[in-house]
Design a protein around this motif. Structure first.
Motif, PDB file in Angstrom:
ATOM      1  N   SER A 175       0.851  -1.201   0.000  1.00 29.06           N
ATOM      2  CA  SER A 175       0.000   0.000   0.000  1.00 29.06           C
ATOM      3  C   SER A 175       0.877   1.239   0.000  1.00 29.06           C
ATOM      4  O   SER A 175       1.957   1.261   0.605  1.00 29.06           O
ATOM      5  CB  SER A 175      -0.890   0.017   1.255  1.00 29.06           C
ATOM      6  OG  SER A 175      -1.809  -1.045   1.194  1.00 29.06           O
ATOM      7  N   ALA A 225     -10.010   9.864  -0.659  1.00 26.29           N
ATOM      8  CA  ALA A 225     -10.316   8.422  -0.744  1.00 26.29           C
ATOM      9  C   ALA A 225     -11.117   8.122  -2.012  1.00 26.29           C
ATOM     10  O   ALA A 225     -10.843   7.147  -2.720  1.00 26.29           O
ATOM     11  CB  ALA A 225     -11.085   7.978   0.499  1.00 26.29           C
ATOM     12  N   ASP A 226     -12.068   8.990  -2.332  1.00 23.48           N
ATOM     13  CA  ASP A 226     -12.866   8.781  -3.552  1.00 23.48           C
ATOM     14  C   ASP A 226     -11.986   8.829  -4.795  1.00 23.48           C
ATOM     15  O   ASP A 226     -12.082   8.002  -5.699  1.00 23.48           O
ATOM     16  CB  ASP A 226     -13.966   9.848  -3.658  1.00 23.48           C
ATOM     17  CG  ASP A 226     -15.052   9.670  -2.597  1.00 23.48           C
ATOM     18  OD1 ASP A 226     -15.830  10.614  -2.374  1.00 23.48           O
ATOM     19  OD2 ASP A 226     -15.079   8.586  -1.963  1.00 23.48           O
ATOM     20  N   GLN A 284      -9.928   5.755  -5.208  1.00 23.42           N
ATOM     21  CA  GLN A 284     -10.722   4.641  -5.768  1.00 23.42           C
ATOM     22  C   GLN A 284     -10.884   4.813  -7.278  1.00 23.42           C
ATOM     23  O   GLN A 284     -10.792   3.858  -8.040  1.00 23.42           O
ATOM     24  CB  GLN A 284     -12.078   4.560  -5.055  1.00 23.42           C
ATOM     25  CG  GLN A 284     -11.944   3.985  -3.634  1.00 23.42           C
ATOM     26  CD  GLN A 284     -13.259   3.911  -2.885  1.00 23.42           C
ATOM     27  OE1 GLN A 284     -14.090   4.826  -2.992  1.00 23.42           O
ATOM     28  NE2 GLN A 284     -13.443   2.847  -2.115  1.00 23.42           N
ATOM     29  N   ASP A 285     -11.059   6.074  -7.708  1.00 22.60           N
ATOM     30  CA  ASP A 285     -11.161   6.319  -9.161  1.00 22.60           C
ATOM     31  C   ASP A 285      -9.890   5.849  -9.890  1.00 22.60           C
ATOM     32  O   ASP A 285      -9.923   5.439 -11.045  1.00 22.60           O
ATOM     33  CB  ASP A 285     -11.351   7.829  -9.444  1.00 22.60           C
ATOM     34  CG  ASP A 285     -12.687   8.349  -8.933  1.00 22.60           C
ATOM     35  OD1 ASP A 285     -13.577   7.518  -8.638  1.00 22.60           O
ATOM     36  OD2 ASP A 285     -12.817   9.576  -8.798  1.00 22.60           O
ATOM     37  N   GLY A 289      -8.263   3.282  -9.030  1.00 21.76           N
ATOM     38  CA  GLY A 289      -8.150   1.832  -8.890  1.00 21.76           C
ATOM     39  C   GLY A 289      -7.546   1.388  -7.584  1.00 21.76           C
ATOM     40  O   GLY A 289      -7.181   0.218  -7.410  1.00 21.76           O
ATOM     41  N   GLY A 290      -7.401   2.307  -6.653  1.00 21.91           N
ATOM     42  CA  GLY A 290      -6.813   1.978  -5.349  1.00 21.91           C
ATOM     43  C   GLY A 290      -7.883   1.734  -4.306  1.00 21.91           C
ATOM     44  O   GLY A 290      -9.030   2.122  -4.462  1.00 21.91           O
ATOM     45  N   GLU A 291      -7.452   1.068  -3.221  1.00 23.44           N
ATOM     46  CA  GLU A 291      -8.362   0.818  -2.104  1.00 23.44           C
ATOM     47  C   GLU A 291      -7.802   1.553  -0.886  1.00 23.44           C
ATOM     48  O   GLU A 291      -6.808   1.109  -0.305  1.00 23.44           O
ATOM     49  CB  GLU A 291      -8.466  -0.688  -1.833  1.00 23.44           C
ATOM     50  CG  GLU A 291      -9.500  -1.043  -0.769  1.00 23.44           C
ATOM     51  CD  GLU A 291     -10.862  -0.404  -1.062  1.00 23.44           C
ATOM     52  OE1 GLU A 291     -11.318  -0.522  -2.217  1.00 23.44           O
ATOM     53  OE2 GLU A 291     -11.409   0.265  -0.145  1.00 23.44           O
ATOM     54  N   PRO A 292      -8.388   2.715  -0.524  1.00 24.62           N
ATOM     55  CA  PRO A 292      -7.832   3.532   0.567  1.00 24.62           C
ATOM     56  C   PRO A 292      -8.324   3.099   1.942  1.00 24.62           C
ATOM     57  O   PRO A 292      -9.497   2.735   2.099  1.00 24.62           O
ATOM     58  CB  PRO A 292      -8.357   4.928   0.229  1.00 24.62           C
ATOM     59  CG  PRO A 292      -9.672   4.681  -0.454  1.00 24.62           C
ATOM     60  CD  PRO A 292      -9.549   3.372  -1.173  1.00 24.62           C
ATOM     61  N   THR A 293      -7.422   3.109   2.916  1.00 26.40           N
ATOM     62  CA  THR A 293      -7.793   2.818   4.309  1.00 26.40           C
ATOM     63  C   THR A 293      -7.200   3.905   5.199  1.00 26.40           C
ATOM     64  O   THR A 293      -5.986   4.136   5.157  1.00 26.40           O
ATOM     65  CB  THR A 293      -7.224   1.450   4.756  1.00 26.40           C
ATOM     66  OG1 THR A 293      -7.668   0.450   3.839  1.00 26.40           O
ATOM     67  CG2 THR A 293      -7.678   1.112   6.173  1.00 26.40           C
ATOM     68  N   CYS A 297      -3.059   3.287   0.669  1.00 25.92           N
ATOM     69  CA  CYS A 297      -3.789   3.034  -0.583  1.00 25.92           C
ATOM     70  C   CYS A 297      -3.219   1.796  -1.288  1.00 25.92           C
ATOM     71  O   CYS A 297      -2.087   1.814  -1.769  1.00 25.92           O
ATOM     72  CB  CYS A 297      -3.667   4.260  -1.482  1.00 25.92           C
ATOM     73  SG  CYS A 297      -4.286   5.764  -0.690  1.00 25.92           S
TER      74      CYS A 297
END
Ligand code: DER
Length: 231
Positions: free
Chosen positions: A137, A151-152, A155-156, A158-162, A184
């Motif tokens: 990440s 975060a949005d 995601q656009d 292609g990542g996954e945010p935490t 991410c």
């Protein structure tokens, strides 16, 4: 992560590069701590250096090592920076050979500032940090108000945010700069340079942990000895 012996060898090898009169960027994390301690030993033997810390932790370690401290706006040049990494591309045929993911210690914003300002940036690592390509990440420091919109956008991409939670505090980690960190996950990163550019463009992002075309050399500590990677 790697063993303490391996980390110590890498840190102590990097510290050997420090020359009398140098201004040295002092990185953050457990591997660089060995370099800071070794520089402190050299200072007690008469080496004259000035250190520029990259975090509260790095500054504390440098003070304990009695390294004289300075900051970027007080010096003409930073001769050398020594810092750790969470992942290092170790495939010499990869376009991103020597690219790093940093930020495991949530210090990557000031680390990148100091590491990039240095004439020579030396990474210290153990074998567990080496990979054919970046796939961990990517830490992204965001101003607090921005964490949901960033975060949005992640995601656009292609990542996954935490949002990085604290362990000994309720709520999220807060950085030395008073900001939050999104970790991410993008999976294997085929083009670190492109992703770095995309992340930097997102409003509300202060700094991300992709260090591309930054490192000059990595010292990889082993149980016995040290390997050197030159980029
Ligand atoms: O946060 C960072 O970038 C640090 O350099 C860190 O990730 C490396 O820490 P370690 O040497 O304790 O693994």
């Amino acid at each position: 992560g790697g063993t303490d012996a391996a980390k110590r060898r890498a840190g102590e090898r990097a510290a050997e590069e420090v020359d009398n009169g140098d201004v040295v960027g002092l990185g953050t994390g457990s591997t660089t701590a060995y370099a800071i301690d070794a520089i402190g030993e050299a200072v007690s033997d008469g080496l004259e250096v000035q250190g520029i810390p990259t975090s509260f932790q790095s500054r504390q370690r440098a003070l304990e090592a009695s390294i004289p401290l300075t900051d970027l706006d007080a010096v003409e040049t930073v001769d050398l920076a020594i810092d750790g990494a969470d992942q290092v591309v170790d495939d010499p045929d990869a376009s991103g050979y020597g690219a790093l993911i940093k930020g495991g210690g949530a210090a990557h914003t000031r680390e990148k500032l100091v590491d990039a300002a240095a004439e020579r940036f030396v990474v210290v690592a153990d074998p567990s940090k080496l990979a054919d390509r970046l796939e961990r990440s990517v830490p992204v420091e965001v101003i607090p108000d921005a964490h949901t919109v960033v975060a949005d956008r992640v995601q656009d991409l292609g990542g996954e945010p935490t949002l990085r939670d604290a362990e000994h505090k309720d709520g999220p980690i807060v950085t030395d700069n008073g900001n939050l960190v999104l970790d991410c996950a993008f999976g294997p990163i085929s083009d670190p340079n492109e992703l770095a550019t995309q992340l930097s463009r997102i409003p509300g992002v202060l700094e991300h942990g992709l260090f591309v075309d930054c490192a000059d050399v990595t010292y990889v500590g082993l149980e016995e000895g040290v390997e050197t990677r030159v980029y």
